[in-house]
Design a protein around this motif. Structure first.
Motif, PDB file in Angstrom:
ATOM      1  N   LEU A 390      31.877  48.291  -1.747  1.00 41.51           N
ATOM      2  CA  LEU A 390      32.125  49.644  -0.898  1.00 41.51           C
ATOM      3  C   LEU A 390      30.276  49.503  -1.122  1.00 41.51           C
ATOM      4  CD1 LEU A 390      32.684  52.346   0.108  1.00 41.51           C
ATOM      5  CD2 LEU A 390      32.412  53.672  -2.603  1.00 41.51           C
ATOM      6  N   VAL A 391      30.001  49.584  -2.290  1.00 42.66           N
ATOM      7  CA  VAL A 391      28.031  49.641  -1.876  1.00 42.66           C
ATOM      8  C   VAL A 391      27.566  48.708  -0.909  1.00 42.66           C
ATOM      9  CG1 VAL A 391      26.257  48.925  -3.126  1.00 42.66           C
ATOM     10  CG2 VAL A 391      27.438  50.306  -4.325  1.00 42.66           C
ATOM     11  N   TRP A 392      28.853  47.554  -1.226  1.00 42.28           N
ATOM     12  CA  TRP A 392      28.126  46.054  -0.396  1.00 42.28           C
ATOM     13  C   TRP A 392      28.184  46.199   1.073  1.00 42.28           C
ATOM     14  CZ3 TRP A 392      25.379  41.739   0.229  1.00 42.28           C
ATOM     15  CH2 TRP A 392      25.377  40.548   1.218  1.00 42.28           C
ATOM     16  N   LYS A 393      29.021  47.000   1.312  1.00 46.43           N
ATOM     17  CA  LYS A 393      29.356  47.779   3.095  1.00 46.43           C
ATOM     18  C   LYS A 393      28.331  48.505   3.760  1.00 46.43           C
ATOM     19  CE  LYS A 393      33.667  49.579   5.423  1.00 46.43           C
ATOM     20  NZ  LYS A 393      34.399  50.251   5.135  1.00 46.43           N
ATOM     21  N   PHE A 394      28.162  48.934   2.590  1.00 44.23           N
ATOM     22  CA  PHE A 394      26.852  50.527   3.563  1.00 44.23           C
ATOM     23  C   PHE A 394      25.297  50.505   3.075  1.00 44.23           C
ATOM     24  CE2 PHE A 394      31.204  52.775   3.200  1.00 44.23           C
ATOM     25  CZ  PHE A 394      31.039  52.995   4.511  1.00 44.23           C
ATOM     26  N   ARG A 395      24.825  48.696   2.532  1.00 40.60           N
ATOM     27  CA  ARG A 395      23.965  48.183   1.876  1.00 40.60           C
ATOM     28  C   ARG A 395      22.841  48.695   3.556  1.00 40.60           C
ATOM     29  NH1 ARG A 395      26.645  44.207   4.310  1.00 40.60           N
ATOM     30  NH2 ARG A 395      26.009  42.610   5.433  1.00 40.60           N
ATOM     31  N   HIS A 396      23.472  48.676   4.129  1.00 39.84           N
ATOM     32  CA  HIS A 396      21.713  49.142   5.569  1.00 39.84           C
ATOM     33  C   HIS A 396      21.444  50.599   4.721  1.00 39.84           C
ATOM     34  CE1 HIS A 396      21.180  45.361   7.011  1.00 39.84           C
ATOM     35  NE2 HIS A 396      23.007  45.212   7.333  1.00 39.84           N
ATOM     36  N   HIS A 397      23.139  51.612   5.017  1.00 37.80           N
ATOM     37  CA  HIS A 397      22.752  53.117   4.665  1.00 37.80           C
ATOM     38  C   HIS A 397      22.018  53.659   4.031  1.00 37.80           C
ATOM     39  CE1 HIS A 397      23.958  57.331   5.446  1.00 37.80           C
ATOM     40  NE2 HIS A 397      24.195  57.009   3.908  1.00 37.80           N
ATOM     41  N   LEU A 398      22.360  52.136   2.474  1.00 38.58           N
ATOM     42  CA  LEU A 398      21.415  52.427   1.131  1.00 38.58           C
ATOM     43  C   LEU A 398      20.324  52.148   1.200  1.00 38.58           C
ATOM     44  CD1 LEU A 398      24.646  51.731  -0.605  1.00 38.58           C
ATOM     45  CD2 LEU A 398      23.945  53.713  -0.292  1.00 38.58           C
ATOM     46  N   THR A 399      19.545  51.575   2.331  1.00 36.81           N
ATOM     47  CA  THR A 399      18.426  51.405   2.082  1.00 36.81           C
ATOM     48  C   THR A 399      17.367  52.444   1.942  1.00 36.81           C
ATOM     49  OG1 THR A 399      18.102  51.025   4.839  1.00 36.81           O
ATOM     50  CG2 THR A 399      18.782  48.973   3.168  1.00 36.81           C
ATOM     51  N   ARG A 400      17.766  53.711   2.561  1.00 35.09           N
ATOM     52  CA  ARG A 400      16.868  54.982   2.454  1.00 35.09           C
ATOM     53  C   ARG A 400      16.898  55.050   0.917  1.00 35.09           C
ATOM     54  NH1 ARG A 400      19.045  57.158   7.572  1.00 35.09           N
ATOM     55  NH2 ARG A 400      21.098  56.033   6.961  1.00 35.09           N
ATOM     56  N   ASN A 401      18.153  54.819   0.450  1.00 35.63           N
ATOM     57  CA  ASN A 401      17.560  55.261  -1.393  1.00 35.63           C
ATOM     58  C   ASN A 401      16.885  54.298  -2.344  1.00 35.63           C
ATOM     59  OD1 ASN A 401      18.993  56.870  -3.525  1.00 35.63           O
ATOM     60  ND2 ASN A 401      20.630  57.198  -2.494  1.00 35.63           N
ATOM     61  N   LYS A 402      16.181  55.237  -3.061  1.00 38.32           N
ATOM     62  CA  LYS A 402      14.751  54.783  -3.904  1.00 38.32           C
ATOM     63  C   LYS A 402      16.221  54.094  -4.827  1.00 38.32           C
ATOM     64  CE  LYS A 402      12.839  58.849  -5.949  1.00 38.32           C
ATOM     65  NZ  LYS A 402      12.109  59.245  -5.952  1.00 38.32           N
ATOM     66  N   LYS A 403      17.335  54.921  -5.501  1.00 39.01           N
ATOM     67  CA  LYS A 403      17.800  54.923  -6.428  1.00 39.01           C
ATOM     68  C   LYS A 403      19.756  53.965  -6.424  1.00 39.01           C
ATOM     69  CE  LYS A 403      16.515  57.928  -9.675  1.00 39.01           C
ATOM     70  NZ  LYS A 403      15.647  57.057 -10.928  1.00 39.01           N
ATOM     71  N   ALA A 404      19.371  53.257  -5.593  1.00 45.22           N
ATOM     72  CA  ALA A 404      20.259  52.313  -4.479  1.00 45.22           C
ATOM     73  C   ALA A 404      20.224  51.266  -5.416  1.00 45.22           C
ATOM     74  CB  ALA A 404      20.634  52.491  -3.424  1.00 45.22           C
ATOM     75  N   LEU A 405      19.165  50.546  -5.319  1.00 41.98           N
ATOM     76  CA  LEU A 405      18.715  49.238  -4.951  1.00 41.98           C
ATOM     77  C   LEU A 405      19.442  48.546  -6.306  1.00 41.98           C
ATOM     78  CD1 LEU A 405      17.017  46.835  -3.821  1.00 41.98           C
ATOM     79  CD2 LEU A 405      15.273  47.020  -5.553  1.00 41.98           C
TER      80      LEU A 405
END
Length: 926
Positions: A390-405
């Motif tokens: 799930l994280v890999w699927k939405f990786r581009h969306h999560l680039t704006r979330n600093k806690k997601a790296l």
């Protein structure tokens, strides 16, 4: 297949219970001839009355062994029928039940004479064994009719001789046909379905059916009793046949009605999944070895009541029993990836790898909540394969979330070159991350150089003061860097002069972005360089088997690269000489400390000997010119020693208190100790200093002021000496409310609260709250009045951190040290100052829980630091700290939990006993 909703037994954290309802049935009374032949039978209660007093015991069995102690019904006098109608709760939960669990139910009668199978004055009336799961592995529920085997205890074995349910053929064999009994059995099944809600309810019609069934049941009981009497008469008149003692017992006319709990959904058995055992170190057989004849399999001995062979009667064939299944773990299977899971992962990732639509892919509300849940996980949480996908699927969306790296880095398969390349390209688009996430990326879990370099770039934004808080862990993180072995970096560079040699030496550290960063910052700041040098020197000095020669080679190379880079800087040669003078100064103190520790002189003679040594001009300690920055605190420059203020303490290691004059005209006392590894104390003090900084960022100053500790080797170190007294010494000097009396003597104010200055009392309350919370989180053990200290200005602090992470040499030690002396100095547990103390504790705990990720990551980096209480279980160090944060609770629940700990500790008797015992032991040693 139709949808089927069910629950699994491993999630049912509910105790096993059963309701003993009543005993049905009757049997002909014993003949007088039998009583004449066996007069002891007339004293048994059931032979005297058809409604005699009985009691029932229930016990859980599995694998032909009891799992619990038996539980019995309360005494009850019967009149018209034997009805208990009592729920029994067994000491085991459904989640802990194995698949072959069963209830051994025994009905006990009373007899004053000894008999076969008796337990005291109790003789078995009958027994039955009720399995908890049916043939479909579903949990039995609702009312159950169990066959009772007279004069036998329920055995509870896997091949039980007292089964509650009988196969149809066996039920008919040897029993006279009774059509009425068959009809009653059919009606019983319909009644059970009606009770479970499977048959619609019609109240007026149900009442008619119930009355008719009750009359029919009474009539059937009379007829069955007559049939039993006729069978007994026929048996008596005919020739007697010898009974086979090994023959299985036959069920009697008695039936025990019980009730099991009902659940909204069927409960299906599910076993707990244990982690696989460690992979075998044995290599697989080669092609030539595989042709060797293997040894025969070992003989298996089964326990009592377990038969490996199939029973040869006709009933066992109907049940489909095929023997016992034994599972054997194959280490070769776990050594390889599951091909099905690997294929699934590649298929899922291939859909979201190079597609242009992935960049614009956004989650819906449900998926967004799932992603937020994943982002809130602590650093120690392990992501499932579904969460990684799930994280890999939405990786581009999560680039704006600093806690997601960090979660994204955990979801990447870094062994896949294509996937790793995609992940590295995405790092450049990620928003700035926090320091705690950067520290997590430098841990042993991640070894990709580009990812670690990205984390180092975040650390470049930290100033020297902030970097100093994490420097101890960053030095440990160098163990996980890719650094070239010593000797390879200097090839082909001979004869280039001093500058060429330095440049070549530094090229080895260029293999590590973290090493380059730390060296560059250390040469630019003397304070950072001082601590960096001593941290590295301690690792070079560690020759234990836990570290090995490779660790020393890595840090030896880093030390060489640091010195080479330092010489290249303006004024670097002077800094290098200063560090060398510090090492010589430490060597001088180590020599006298070692001599004092080994001597058998009295404390007075040892002290005089140290004073004479320090006053000797040949040791160059009386006058230090030029001034030398103190390794313990580089901001302090010492110009000479004060020999008359030297003192040797009475302990096993005999630490020396040495006082130095500084350039400001003040004195700076230190403790020098040899023979003890101070790295654990150094870590705790560093974490306390970090927590103090975090609390001050939340505008919460708890007046902690932790003293400084520096380990100069694995067996020596320096400690800042703070003028203070232990609570034990204060209690010996002042009898009534000793801590408050001590503070009044040093801070008198008749108009202030409790008779002392308001600032001193506020400092005491704040520092008590800070150290109580911090020592609770770190699990500091061995707390007694001799390592609780109080300074004259009201600063309270702890010392001697030889036990952390929940370890304690004393049994039943409290989780938090909150002694009576501390509370009395605040005015008692009902005073306003104690309420303020609790408020400070709650605020500090909440603030530190917000920064739990940073603290957990720091402990993760110390996993291989060879610190005693961490190396016992290196992989669980961060988990032990995480348990004290209670991150699974809400903030309100965690504060309420902390308050319970404080209240329990304040009212507990064990801490008081421990303090008194420690006082007696110390008095005996003195």
């Amino acid at each position: 297949m139709e949808p089927f909703s069910f629950a699994t037994s491993d999630t049912l954290d509910f105790p096993v219970s059963i309701r003993i309802i009543n005993l049905e049935g009757a049997e002909p009374p014993l003949r007088y001839s039998t009583l004449l032949d066996h007069p002891e039978l007339r004293h048994i209660g059931s032979n005297q009355s058809t409604h005699s007093d009985l009691y029932v015991t229930v016990q859980v069995w599995a694998g032909s062994k009891p799992l619990t102690v038996p539980v019995q019904t309360a005494y009850k006098a019967f009149r018209n029928e034997r009805r208990w109608n009592e729920w029994l709760t067994l000491p085991i939960t459904y989640s802990a039940l194995p698949q072959n669990a069963r209830l051994a139910i025994t009905i006990w009668d009373l007899s004053p004479l000894p008999a076969e199978g008796a337990q005291g004055n109790a003789v078995p009336f009958g027994g039955t064994t009720l399995p908890l799961f049916d043939k479909d592995n579903q949990l039995h529920k609702g009312r159950q009719k169990c066959h009772v085997y007279r004069h036998r205890k329920a055995d509870g074995n896997d091949d039980t001789k007292t089964p509650a349910f009988l196969p149809k053929k066996r039920a008919r064999k040897g029993v006279l046909e009774d059509k009425e009994a068959e009809e009653l059995d059919r009606m019983e099944k319909l009644f059970k379905k009606h009770e479970m809600g499977e048959i619609p309810r019609v109240d007026w019609l149900d009442q008619l059916v119930f009355r008719g069934f009750e009359k029919r049941g009474l009539q059937s009981a009379r007829s069955s009793l007559k049939l039993a009497q006729r069978a007994q008469l026929a048996q008596d008149s005919g020739p007697t046949k010898p009974q086979d003692p090994n023959a299985p017992p036959e069920p009697s006319n008695y039936m025990l009605n019980v009730e099991l709990p009902r659940f909204d959904f069927p409960v299906v058995f599910a076993d707990h999944e244990y982690p696989p055992p460690p992979i075998s170190s044995l290599q697989p057989l080669s092609s030539s070895q595989s042709n060797v004849i293997l040894k025969p399999p070992p003989e298996v001995h089964f326990g009592p009541g377990i038969s490996p062979e199939q029973e040869e009667d006709e009933d066992s064939s109907e049940e489909g029993y095929t023997g016992r299944l034994i599972r054997v773990y194959d280490p070769e299977v776990a050594a390889r990836d599951n091909p099905a899971e690997s294929k699934h992962r590649r298929l899922v990732r291939s859909q979201h790898r190079n597609g242009m639509l992935d960049k614009d892919l956004k989650p819906n509300a449900k998926v967004r909540d799932e992603l937020n849940t994943i982002m809130a996980y602590s650093p120690t949480h392990v992501l499932t394969p579904e969460e990684k996908d799930l994280v890999w699927k939405f990786r581009h969306h999560l680039t704006r979330n600093k806690k997601a790296l960090t979660k994204f880095a955990k979801s990447v398969n870094w062994q896949d070159a294509s996937e790793a390349r995609q992940a590295v390209q995405l790092l450049g688009k990620w928003t700035d991350i926090d320091v705690d996430d950067a520290l997590e990326l430098l841990g042993p879990t991640f070894d990709n150089p580009a990812l670690r370099a990205f984390a180092v770039e975040r650390l470049r934004k930290a100033d020297d003061e902030e970097l100093l808080l994490y420097l101890l862990q960053l030095v440990q993180a160098l163990k996980y860097e890719h650094i070239l072995p010593k000797g390879r970096e200097g090839q082909g560079q001979q004869g280039q002069g001093q500058e060429g040699t330095a440049a070549t030496a530094s090229s080895g550290a260029h293999d590590s972005s973290l090493a380059r960063f730390l060296i560059s910052r250390a040469v630019g700041s003397f304070t950072l360089g001082n601590y960096f040098w001593w941290y590295v020197m301690v690792e070079c000095d560690d020759k234990s088997a836990d570290q090995g020669p490779d660790n020393q080679a890595i840090y030896g190379k880093i030390a060489y690269d640091f010195m080479a880079e330092l010489v290249r800087q303006p004024g670097g040669e002077e800094v290098r000489k200063t560090l060398k003078r510090q090492a010589e100064w430490i060597a001088i103190l180590s020599r006298i400390s070692g001599e004092i520790k080994e001597s058998n002189e009295s404390i007075a003679k040892r002290t005089e000997r140290v004073k004479a040594f320090l006053a000797d001009p040949r040791n160059e300690l009386v006058n230090i010119d030029p001034p030398l920055p103190l390794p313990l605190d580089p901001s302090v420059q010492i110009v000479g020693v004060v020999p008359e203020e030297t003192h040797v303490f009475k302990s096993s290691l005999h630490p020396i208190k040495v006082t130095f004059r500084t350039t400001t005209g003040k004195t700076y006392p230190i403790l020098f100790k040899t023979g003890d590894d101070l790295r654990q104390d150094q870590l705790v003090i560093q974490i306390i200093a970090l927590m103090d900084s975090l609390l001050k960022k939340e505008n919460l100053d708890l007046k902690l002021l932790p003293y400084k500790i520096l380990a100069t080797s694995t067996s020596a170190g320096l400690t800042q000496f703070v003028h203070s007294m232990t609570l034990q010494a204060i209690s010996s000097k002042y009898r009534a409310n000793p801590a408050l009396a001590y503070l009044k003597q040093n801070n008198p104010d008749p108009h202030g609260p409790l008779g002392l200055r308001r600032e001193a009392l506020d400092t005491f309350v704040r520092s008590c709250a800070g150290y109580c919370v911090i020592t609770y989180i770190l699990g500091v053990g061995d707390r007694h009045l001799d390592n609780l200290l109080l300074a004259p200005d009201g600063h309270f602090f702890h010392a001697d951190f030889g036990y952390i992470l929940g370890r304690d040499p004393k049994p039943f030690a409290p989780a938090m040290k909150l002694c009576k002396e501390m509370v009395d100095a605040m005015g008692g547990s009902s005073s306003e100052h104690y309420k303020k103390f609790k408020e400070y504790c709650f605020l500090a705990y909440s603030a530190l829980r917000k920064n739990s990720n940073l603290i957990l990551n720091l402990f993760s980096l110390m996993a291989n630091a060879n610190i005693p209480d961490i190396k016992l279980e290196p992989d669980k160090a961060a988990l032990k700290v995480k348990e004290r944060f209670h991150l699974e609770m809400s903030e309100e629940d965690s504060i309420r939990h902390l308050e319970r700990i404080m209240d329990d500790n304040l009212n507990a008797l064990v801490p008081v006993v421990i303090d008194k015992l420690h006082e007696l032991v110390q008095a005996f040693r003195a």
